[in-house]
Design an enzyme around this catalytic site. Structure first.
Site, PDB file in Angstrom:
ATOM      1  N   THR A 144      -3.050   3.115  17.345  1.00 48.12           N
ATOM      2  CA  THR A 144      -3.432   1.909  17.606  1.00 48.12           C
ATOM      3  C   THR A 144      -2.275   1.169  17.559  1.00 48.12           C
ATOM      4  OG1 THR A 144      -3.867   2.229  14.731  1.00 48.12           O
ATOM      5  CG2 THR A 144      -6.086   1.836  16.004  1.00 48.12           C
ATOM      6  N   SER A 145      -1.346   1.912  17.281  1.00 49.87           N
ATOM      7  CA  SER A 145      -0.300   2.090  17.384  1.00 49.87           C
ATOM      8  C   SER A 145       1.155   0.843  18.787  1.00 49.87           C
ATOM      9  CB  SER A 145       1.255   2.272  16.705  1.00 49.87           C
ATOM     10  OG  SER A 145       0.921   2.401  15.178  1.00 49.87           O
ATOM     11  N   ARG A 146       1.177   1.835  19.553  1.00 54.56           N
ATOM     12  CA  ARG A 146       1.878   1.471  20.810  1.00 54.56           C
ATOM     13  C   ARG A 146       0.988   3.181  21.428  1.00 54.56           C
ATOM     14  NH1 ARG A 146       2.088  -3.472  21.789  1.00 54.56           N
ATOM     15  NH2 ARG A 146       4.803  -3.952  22.283  1.00 54.56           N
TER      16      ARG A 146
ATOM     17  N   GLU B 241      -0.573   0.100  29.199  1.00 54.78           N
ATOM     18  CA  GLU B 241      -2.189  -0.889  29.692  1.00 54.78           C
ATOM     19  C   GLU B 241      -1.538  -2.246  30.314  1.00 54.78           C
ATOM     20  OE1 GLU B 241      -2.361  -0.894  25.251  1.00 54.78           O
ATOM     21  OE2 GLU B 241      -1.618  -2.796  25.104  1.00 54.78           O
TER      22      GLU B 241
ATOM     23  N   ASP C 233      -6.428   2.832  21.248  1.00 50.94           N
ATOM     24  CA  ASP C 233      -6.287   1.280  21.847  1.00 50.94           C
ATOM     25  C   ASP C 233      -5.706   0.580  21.916  1.00 50.94           C
ATOM     26  OD1 ASP C 233      -8.054  -1.135  20.404  1.00 50.94           O
ATOM     27  OD2 ASP C 233      -6.506  -1.803  20.198  1.00 50.94           O
TER      28      ASP C 233
ATOM     29  N   HIS D 116      -6.339  -2.544  22.934  1.00 52.05           N
ATOM     30  CA  HIS D 116      -5.630  -3.282  22.683  1.00 52.05           C
ATOM     31  C   HIS D 116      -6.857  -4.451  21.708  1.00 52.05           C
ATOM     32  CE1 HIS D 116      -1.559  -4.093  21.767  1.00 52.05           C
ATOM     33  NE2 HIS D 116      -2.164  -4.355  21.285  1.00 52.05           N
ATOM     34  N   GLN D 117      -7.571  -4.191  21.034  1.00 54.16           N
ATOM     35  CA  GLN D 117      -8.214  -4.962  20.094  1.00 54.16           C
ATOM     36  C   GLN D 117      -8.477  -5.105  18.564  1.00 54.16           C
ATOM     37  OE1 GLN D 117     -12.795  -3.429  21.745  1.00 54.16           O
ATOM     38  NE2 GLN D 117     -13.254  -3.337  19.632  1.00 54.16           N
ATOM     39  N   ALA D 118      -7.450  -4.198  18.632  1.00 60.11           N
ATOM     40  CA  ALA D 118      -7.766  -3.220  16.957  1.00 60.11           C
ATOM     41  C   ALA D 118      -7.554  -4.694  16.069  1.00 60.11           C
ATOM     42  CB  ALA D 118      -7.399  -2.477  16.619  1.00 60.11           C
ATOM     43  N   PHE D 119      -5.940  -5.810  16.383  1.00 61.49           N
ATOM     44  CA  PHE D 119      -5.975  -7.305  16.213  1.00 61.49           C
ATOM     45  C   PHE D 119      -6.871  -7.974  15.922  1.00 61.49           C
ATOM     46  CE2 PHE D 119      -5.149 -10.254  18.700  1.00 61.49           C
ATOM     47  CZ  PHE D 119      -5.128  -9.498  20.230  1.00 61.49           C
TER      48      PHE D 119
ATOM     49  N   LYS E  31       2.780  -0.597   6.399  1.00 60.77           N
ATOM     50  CA  LYS E  31       0.979  -2.248   6.134  1.00 60.77           C
ATOM     51  C   LYS E  31       0.226  -0.954   6.595  1.00 60.77           C
ATOM     52  CE  LYS E  31       3.732  -5.724   7.979  1.00 60.77           C
ATOM     53  NZ  LYS E  31       4.290  -5.005   8.055  1.00 60.77           N
ATOM     54  N   ILE E  32       0.020  -1.287   7.862  1.00 57.25           N
ATOM     55  CA  ILE E  32      -1.526  -0.824   8.011  1.00 57.25           C
ATOM     56  C   ILE E  32      -1.514   0.500   7.640  1.00 57.25           C
ATOM     57  CG2 ILE E  32      -2.622  -0.222  10.389  1.00 57.25           C
ATOM     58  CD1 ILE E  32      -0.743  -2.240  11.209  1.00 57.25           C
TER      59      ILE E  32
HETATM   60  P1  NAD Z   1       5.157  -1.687   9.451  1.00 55.89           P
HETATM   61  O1  NAD Z   1       6.960  -2.311   9.977  1.00 55.89           O
HETATM   62  O2  NAD Z   1       4.370  -2.232   8.262  1.00 55.89           O
HETATM   63  O3  NAD Z   1       5.735   0.009   9.172  1.00 55.89           O
HETATM   64  C1  NAD Z   1       5.551   0.839  10.551  1.00 55.89           C
HETATM   65  C2  NAD Z   1       6.165   2.103   9.183  1.00 55.89           C
HETATM   66  O4  NAD Z   1       6.262   3.377  10.336  1.00 55.89           O
HETATM   67  C3  NAD Z   1       7.524   1.805   8.556  1.00 55.89           C
HETATM   68  O5  NAD Z   1       7.221   2.641   7.225  1.00 55.89           O
HETATM   69  C4  NAD Z   1       8.429   2.098   9.205  1.00 55.89           C
HETATM   70  O6  NAD Z   1       8.905   2.797   8.136  1.00 55.89           O
HETATM   71  C5  NAD Z   1       8.080   3.849   9.977  1.00 55.89           C
HETATM   72  N1  NAD Z   1       8.727   4.155  10.741  1.00 55.89           N
HETATM   73  C6  NAD Z   1       9.348   3.754  11.354  1.00 55.89           C
HETATM   74  N2  NAD Z   1      10.283   4.674  12.639  1.00 55.89           N
HETATM   75  C7  NAD Z   1       9.483   5.586  11.896  1.00 55.89           C
HETATM   76  C8  NAD Z   1       9.433   7.272  12.488  1.00 55.89           C
HETATM   77  N3  NAD Z   1      10.237   8.205  13.373  1.00 55.89           N
HETATM   78  N4  NAD Z   1       8.722   7.795  12.072  1.00 55.89           N
HETATM   79  C9  NAD Z   1       7.843   8.504  11.279  1.00 55.89           C
HETATM   80  N5  NAD Z   1       7.438   6.222  10.898  1.00 55.89           N
HETATM   81  C10 NAD Z   1       7.885   5.355  11.325  1.00 55.89           C
HETATM   82  O7  NAD Z   1       4.359  -1.929  10.848  1.00 55.89           O
HETATM   83  P2  NAD Z   1       2.602  -2.149  10.514  1.00 55.89           P
HETATM   84  O8  NAD Z   1       2.473  -3.807  10.212  1.00 55.89           O
HETATM   85  O9  NAD Z   1       2.143  -1.193   9.489  1.00 55.89           O
HETATM   86  O10 NAD Z   1       2.082  -1.508  12.121  1.00 55.89           O
HETATM   87  C11 NAD Z   1       2.529  -0.280  12.773  1.00 55.89           C
HETATM   88  C12 NAD Z   1       1.888  -0.070  13.627  1.00 55.89           C
HETATM   89  O11 NAD Z   1       0.979  -0.581  14.020  1.00 55.89           O
HETATM   90  C13 NAD Z   1       3.252  -1.574  14.452  1.00 55.89           C
HETATM   91  O12 NAD Z   1       4.433  -1.134  15.106  1.00 55.89           O
HETATM   92  C14 NAD Z   1       2.382  -1.517  15.695  1.00 55.89           C
HETATM   93  O13 NAD Z   1       3.205  -0.706  17.191  1.00 55.89           O
HETATM   94  C15 NAD Z   1       0.700  -1.420  15.485  1.00 55.89           C
HETATM   95  N6  NAD Z   1       0.195  -2.301  15.408  1.00 55.89           N
HETATM   96  C16 NAD Z   1      -0.952  -3.010  16.201  1.00 55.89           C
HETATM   97  C17 NAD Z   1      -2.230  -3.648  16.066  1.00 55.89           C
HETATM   98  C18 NAD Z   1      -3.541  -3.931  17.768  1.00 55.89           C
HETATM   99  O14 NAD Z   1      -3.942  -3.719  17.544  1.00 55.89           O
HETATM  100  N7  NAD Z   1      -3.625  -2.252  17.820  1.00 55.89           N
HETATM  101  C19 NAD Z   1      -1.949  -4.885  16.005  1.00 55.89           C
HETATM  102  C20 NAD Z   1      -0.231  -4.995  15.479  1.00 55.89           C
HETATM  103  C21 NAD Z   1      -0.008  -3.753  15.584  1.00 55.89           C
END
Ligand code: NAD
Length: 341
Positions: A232-234, A263, A258, A295-298, A154-155
């Site tokens: 911005t993921s983990r 953290e 982020d 961690h404010q992206a959301f 999604k992101i």
């Molecule tokens: P999502 O599940 O829609 O997309 C994640 C994608 O990663 C999927 O397409 C999946 O197939 C892929 N993936 C899984 N394993 C993988 C690998 N080994 N290598 C490459 N790609 C792989 O998730 P999303 O909603 O797009 O969120 C993505 C990330 O954003 C979350 O996992 C989360 O850690 C992070 N996030 C951060 C915040 C924030 O405030 N900073 C808020 C929400 C989510």
């Protein structure tokens, strides 16, 4: 249902109360995080609502269960902080909010890219001090540059759409291809090719055993000189020490994060009067070409609204014995997702 809401800040109270007003669950807000020493606060509450840094491990769940808790309602997507097996053994249901702000997170990633490229964080301070020198503020056009997106769910897809609007070329890596990204002109390649050809690399995959320290000394060595890295993921997708070395050698041109591996000791709290003990984090913040947000992206109005609405709909489903689409159980196939936010 009577709900003990942990880790609440004033903004949580505001948005959760508003989302709850048509439903009228009985909410009691607690400021502390949930862990084994605070679980006693939830005695007598059938539902407990938690966020990303609450620690819902087996000992905590046992205390909750003995106090009558039957439901953990996560107001976030990731459930790495919950022992799902222990919850199942104790007959506690677990629900979550699978998506709440994909636009917010992608837009924040773009904010980091623009700020780092055009040094807006530095320009802000300079101008306030009457320093109008441009030395050190040189950026590059995004138009025509290549953005490598790792994780095109999604992101990652939304980031691709926005960067396409800037005229960037898109390279992508994911374990599954997203046809919407391909329709945008994004090209799926293996990681070494993405690393070798991207001017900007942005991480949007979950944290799993496979993606832990995906960015490390070896992968940094494969990248273009002066690459911009965005996370911005983990936090643990990045080996922070290796990235610091990459910044020192100037292989990494800039870094926007982020999230940070350690953290939970820092983020969401005002520590401005404290001595921060994390030397790795402190080193990161000394680089002029590093931008860290906590961690404010959301953190958008829409996300807080969605979090509240979905959380209380989840609680109502469980209360009324209806199947809840956002319930999570300890199953082997979800284990890999368990580390996602
Ligand atoms: P999502 O599940 O829609 O997309 C994640 C994608 O990663 C999927 O397409 C999946 O197939 C892929 N993936 C899984 N394993 C993988 C690998 N080994 N290598 C490459 N790609 C792989 O998730 P999303 O909603 O797009 O969120 C993505 C990330 O954003 C979350 O996992 C989360 O850690 C992070 N996030 C951060 C915040 C924030 O405030 N900073 C808020 C929400 C989510």
């Amino acid at each position: 249902m009577k709900v003990a809401v942990f880790s609440t800040k004033p903004y949580d109270r505001q948005f959760l109360s508003a989302a709850n007003s048509p439903i009228q669950h009985e909410l009691v807000f607690f400021e502390p995080r949930l862990h084994r020493n605070t679980a006693i606060l939830a005695a007598g509450f059938p539902a407990v609502c938690v966020f990303v840094h609450d620690l819902v491990d087996a000992p905590t769940l046992e205390i909750l269960a003995s106090g009558g808790t039957r439901l953990i309602a996560l107001r976030c997507a990731g459930f790495n902080n919950v022992d799902l097996k222990a919850a199942a053994n104790l007959g506690i249901n677990v629900v979550r909010v699978p998506a709440y702000s994909p636009y917010g997170v992608a837009e924040h990633a773009v904010g980091l890219i623009l700020s780092l490229n055009r040094k807006i964080h530095r320009a802000y301070n300079r101008v306030r001090e009457g320093n109008f020198s441009l030395t050190g503020l040189l950026g590059f056009n995004l138009n025509g540059r290549t953005v490598g997106i790792i994780g095109t769910g999604k992101i990652g897809l939304i980031l691709g759409q926005i960067m396409k609007g800037f005229g960037c070329d898109l390279l992508a890596y994911d374990v599954y291809r997203n046809p919407e990204l391909e329709a945008l002109g994004g090209k799926y390649v293996e990681l070494p090719e993405l690393f070798a050809n991207s001017d900007i690399i942005s991480l949007h995959c979950p944290l799993t055993p496979e993606t832990h320290h995906l960015i490390n000394a070896e992968t940094i060595a494969q990248m273009k000189p002066r690459v911009m890295l965005i996370n911005t993921s983990r936090g643990a997708l990045i080996d922070t020490q290796a990235v610091i070395e990459g910044l020192k050698s100037r292989k990494i041109g800039s870094l926007g994060v982020d999230v940070y591996e350690q953290e939970s000791d820092l983020f969401f709290e005002d520590l401005s009067g404290e001595i921060i003990q994390d030397d790795v984090f402190q080193r990161l913040t000394t680089f002029p070409n590093v931008l860290v947000t906590g961690h404010q992206a959301f953190f958008t109005e829409e996300a807080l609204h969605n979090i509240g609405e979905t959380t209380f709909a989840n609680i109502t489903d469980i209360e009324q014995g209806r199947p809840c689409p956002n319930e999570i159980r300890a199953q082997p196939e979800v284990a890999a997702q368990a580390l996602a936010n």
